[in-house]
Design a protein around this motif. Sequence first.
Motif, PDB file in Angstrom:
ATOM      1  N   SER A 122      25.349  -0.126   5.274  1.00 34.72           N
ATOM      2  CA  SER A 122      24.823  -0.246   3.916  1.00 34.72           C
ATOM      3  C   SER A 122      24.964   1.053   3.146  1.00 34.72           C
ATOM      4  O   SER A 122      24.851   2.135   3.715  1.00 34.72           O
ATOM      5  N   HIS A 123      25.201   0.911   1.883  1.00 29.67           N
ATOM      6  CA  HIS A 123      25.097   2.036   0.976  1.00 29.67           C
ATOM      7  C   HIS A 123      24.646   1.541  -0.388  1.00 29.67           C
ATOM      8  O   HIS A 123      24.563   0.343  -0.632  1.00 29.67           O
ATOM      9  N   VAL A 124      24.301   2.473  -1.257  1.00 31.73           N
ATOM     10  CA  VAL A 124      23.635   2.156  -2.515  1.00 31.73           C
ATOM     11  C   VAL A 124      24.618   1.572  -3.512  1.00 31.73           C
ATOM     12  O   VAL A 124      25.718   2.105  -3.704  1.00 31.73           O
ATOM     13  N   GLY A 125      24.198   0.473  -4.142  1.00 28.60           N
ATOM     14  CA  GLY A 125      24.981  -0.166  -5.185  1.00 28.60           C
ATOM     15  C   GLY A 125      24.108  -0.441  -6.397  1.00 28.60           C
ATOM     16  O   GLY A 125      22.895  -0.249  -6.365  1.00 28.60           O
ATOM     17  N   THR A 126      24.736  -0.906  -7.459  1.00 28.94           N
ATOM     18  CA  THR A 126      24.023  -1.142  -8.714  1.00 28.94           C
ATOM     19  C   THR A 126      24.062  -2.610  -9.111  1.00 28.94           C
ATOM     20  O   THR A 126      24.982  -3.342  -8.756  1.00 28.94           O
ATOM     21  N   LEU A 127      23.043  -2.995  -9.855  1.00 28.35           N
ATOM     22  CA  LEU A 127      22.953  -4.323 -10.460  1.00 28.35           C
ATOM     23  C   LEU A 127      22.702  -4.105 -11.947  1.00 28.35           C
ATOM     24  O   LEU A 127      21.740  -3.428 -12.325  1.00 28.35           O
ATOM     25  N   THR A 128      23.583  -4.635 -12.782  1.00 26.73           N
ATOM     26  CA  THR A 128      23.458  -4.479 -14.222  1.00 26.73           C
ATOM     27  C   THR A 128      23.923  -5.759 -14.916  1.00 26.73           C
ATOM     28  O   THR A 128      24.511  -6.628 -14.290  1.00 26.73           O
ATOM     29  N   ARG A 129      23.691  -5.824 -16.241  1.00 29.30           N
ATOM     30  CA  ARG A 129      24.117  -7.004 -16.982  1.00 29.30           C
ATOM     31  C   ARG A 129      25.577  -6.949 -17.399  1.00 29.30           C
ATOM     32  O   ARG A 129      26.139  -7.964 -17.791  1.00 29.30           O
ATOM     33  N   GLY A 130      26.203  -5.784 -17.301  1.00 27.69           N
ATOM     34  CA  GLY A 130      27.604  -5.676 -17.692  1.00 27.69           C
ATOM     35  C   GLY A 130      28.295  -4.533 -16.966  1.00 27.69           C
ATOM     36  O   GLY A 130      27.642  -3.658 -16.393  1.00 27.69           O
ATOM     37  N   VAL A 131      29.611  -4.540 -17.015  1.00 24.84           N
ATOM     38  CA  VAL A 131      30.403  -3.522 -16.337  1.00 24.84           C
ATOM     39  C   VAL A 131      30.157  -2.144 -16.944  1.00 24.84           C
ATOM     40  O   VAL A 131      30.053  -1.146 -16.223  1.00 24.84           O
ATOM     41  N   ASP A 132      30.045  -2.066 -18.280  1.00 27.92           N
ATOM     42  CA  ASP A 132      29.787  -0.770 -18.915  1.00 27.92           C
ATOM     43  C   ASP A 132      28.461  -0.182 -18.447  1.00 27.92           C
ATOM     44  O   ASP A 132      28.359   1.029 -18.237  1.00 27.92           O
ATOM     45  N   ASP A 133      27.447  -1.023 -18.288  1.00 25.30           N
ATOM     46  CA  ASP A 133      26.154  -0.533 -17.798  1.00 25.30           C
ATOM     47  C   ASP A 133      26.260  -0.057 -16.344  1.00 25.30           C
ATOM     48  O   ASP A 133      25.625   0.924 -15.954  1.00 25.30           O
ATOM     49  N   ALA A 134      27.072  -0.743 -15.541  1.00 18.43           N
ATOM     50  CA  ALA A 134      27.290  -0.310 -14.156  1.00 18.43           C
ATOM     51  C   ALA A 134      27.947   1.066 -14.140  1.00 18.43           C
ATOM     52  O   ALA A 134      27.555   1.948 -13.364  1.00 18.43           O
ATOM     53  N   ALA A 135      28.933   1.284 -15.003  1.00 20.13           N
ATOM     54  CA  ALA A 135      29.606   2.585 -15.084  1.00 20.13           C
ATOM     55  C   ALA A 135      28.628   3.671 -15.535  1.00 20.13           C
ATOM     56  O   ALA A 135      28.625   4.779 -14.994  1.00 20.13           O
ATOM     57  N   LEU A 136      27.772   3.361 -16.496  1.00 17.44           N
ATOM     58  CA  LEU A 136      26.784   4.329 -16.975  1.00 17.44           C
ATOM     59  C   LEU A 136      25.806   4.695 -15.867  1.00 17.44           C
ATOM     60  O   LEU A 136      25.516   5.875 -15.642  1.00 17.44           O
ATOM     61  N   LEU A 137      25.304   3.703 -15.154  1.00 21.12           N
ATOM     62  CA  LEU A 137      24.372   3.957 -14.063  1.00 21.12           C
ATOM     63  C   LEU A 137      25.047   4.774 -12.963  1.00 21.12           C
ATOM     64  O   LEU A 137      24.460   5.712 -12.411  1.00 21.12           O
ATOM     65  N   MET A 138      26.292   4.462 -12.649  1.00 26.86           N
ATOM     66  CA  MET A 138      27.021   5.223 -11.634  1.00 26.86           C
ATOM     67  C   MET A 138      27.231   6.674 -12.071  1.00 26.86           C
ATOM     68  O   MET A 138      27.209   7.586 -11.238  1.00 26.86           O
ATOM     69  N   SER A 139      27.402   6.916 -13.362  1.00 23.72           N
ATOM     70  CA  SER A 139      27.599   8.292 -13.827  1.00 23.72           C
ATOM     71  C   SER A 139      26.359   9.141 -13.578  1.00 23.72           C
ATOM     72  O   SER A 139      26.454  10.357 -13.453  1.00 23.72           O
ATOM     73  N   VAL A 140      25.204   8.509 -13.474  1.00 24.01           N
ATOM     74  CA  VAL A 140      23.962   9.222 -13.182  1.00 24.01           C
ATOM     75  C   VAL A 140      23.748   9.366 -11.676  1.00 24.01           C
ATOM     76  O   VAL A 140      23.268  10.391 -11.201  1.00 24.01           O
ATOM     77  N   LEU A 141      24.123   8.359 -10.910  1.00 27.28           N
ATOM     78  CA  LEU A 141      23.818   8.320  -9.480  1.00 27.28           C
ATOM     79  C   LEU A 141      24.804   9.063  -8.597  1.00 27.28           C
ATOM     80  O   LEU A 141      24.421   9.633  -7.576  1.00 27.28           O
ATOM     81  N   ALA A 142      26.072   9.026  -8.945  1.00 28.48           N
ATOM     82  CA  ALA A 142      27.124   9.547  -8.062  1.00 28.48           C
ATOM     83  C   ALA A 142      27.070  11.060  -7.963  1.00 28.48           C
ATOM     84  O   ALA A 142      26.749  11.743  -8.924  1.00 28.48           O
ATOM     85  N   GLY A 143      27.378  11.555  -6.789  1.00 28.73           N
ATOM     86  CA  GLY A 143      27.450  12.993  -6.590  1.00 28.73           C
ATOM     87  C   GLY A 143      27.004  13.377  -5.201  1.00 28.73           C
ATOM     88  O   GLY A 143      26.617  12.543  -4.390  1.00 28.73           O
ATOM     89  N   ALA A 144      27.066  14.665  -4.930  1.00 31.20           N
ATOM     90  CA  ALA A 144      26.691  15.181  -3.620  1.00 31.20           C
ATOM     91  C   ALA A 144      25.186  15.404  -3.540  1.00 31.20           C
ATOM     92  O   ALA A 144      24.527  15.616  -4.545  1.00 31.20           O
ATOM     93  N   SER A 145      24.671  15.323  -2.319  1.00 25.01           N
ATOM     94  CA  SER A 145      23.269  15.645  -2.055  1.00 25.01           C
ATOM     95  C   SER A 145      23.185  16.373  -0.727  1.00 25.01           C
ATOM     96  O   SER A 145      23.792  15.932   0.257  1.00 25.01           O
ATOM     97  N   PRO A 146      22.403  17.464  -0.673  1.00 27.52           N
ATOM     98  CA  PRO A 146      22.251  18.149   0.605  1.00 27.52           C
ATOM     99  C   PRO A 146      21.521  17.290   1.645  1.00 27.52           C
ATOM    100  O   PRO A 146      21.621  17.544   2.839  1.00 27.52           O
TER     101      PRO A 146
END
Length: 190
Positions: A51-75
């Motif tokens: 399993s890994h984290v995914g998004t649920l949104t009403r549209g593809v643009d909203d999924a891209a916006l949410l991913m722009s906030v979530l994606a990245g490295a974490s220690p």
Amino acid sequence: AVAVAVGLAAGALGTDGAGSVRIPASFCGVVGYKPSFGCVPYHPPSPENLSHVGTLTRGVDDAALLMSVLAGASPLDPLSWTGPAGTWDPPRTGGRPLRIGWLRGFGVPDPEPEIERLAAAAALALGTAGHTVVEIAPPFADPYDVLEVILAAAEAAGTGPADEPGGDPGRLAVAMLGRRLSAVDVARAE
């Protein structure tokens, strides 16, 4: 998925190893996006490592916006994406044609005729748009047996004797199956 579909939330998160984001999204008519493993940090990680984290949104643009906030490295997640946080951008081709793998399905069960027709039409449209669509064979006949072993092993690892009294009988049955597996069984499934 329901909360997003009825407008209670603009987006939501879920974890997905075998469809837990994508299947509810399809039932509710929203976008369920399972990004590549490690794209969104996940701590603590799922016990079955699927399993890994995914998004649920009403549209593809909203999924891209949410991913722009979530994606990245974490220690906290050494397997997380190495790019800096907030720089995720949907893959773009730069005008170059893509080579797209087309998997019709595993046949367990076969897709509904209308779904198969729409997916085939999408593959045809991608080919017509200049991309190369290559039909690929399923990597194995039925993924259920492999998935069952991996999930049962993870359940056994996380369920001890102290959890048994009053535990959910179905969950305990999966844990008991996991306790009967050998390391070789688990390694082969992985």
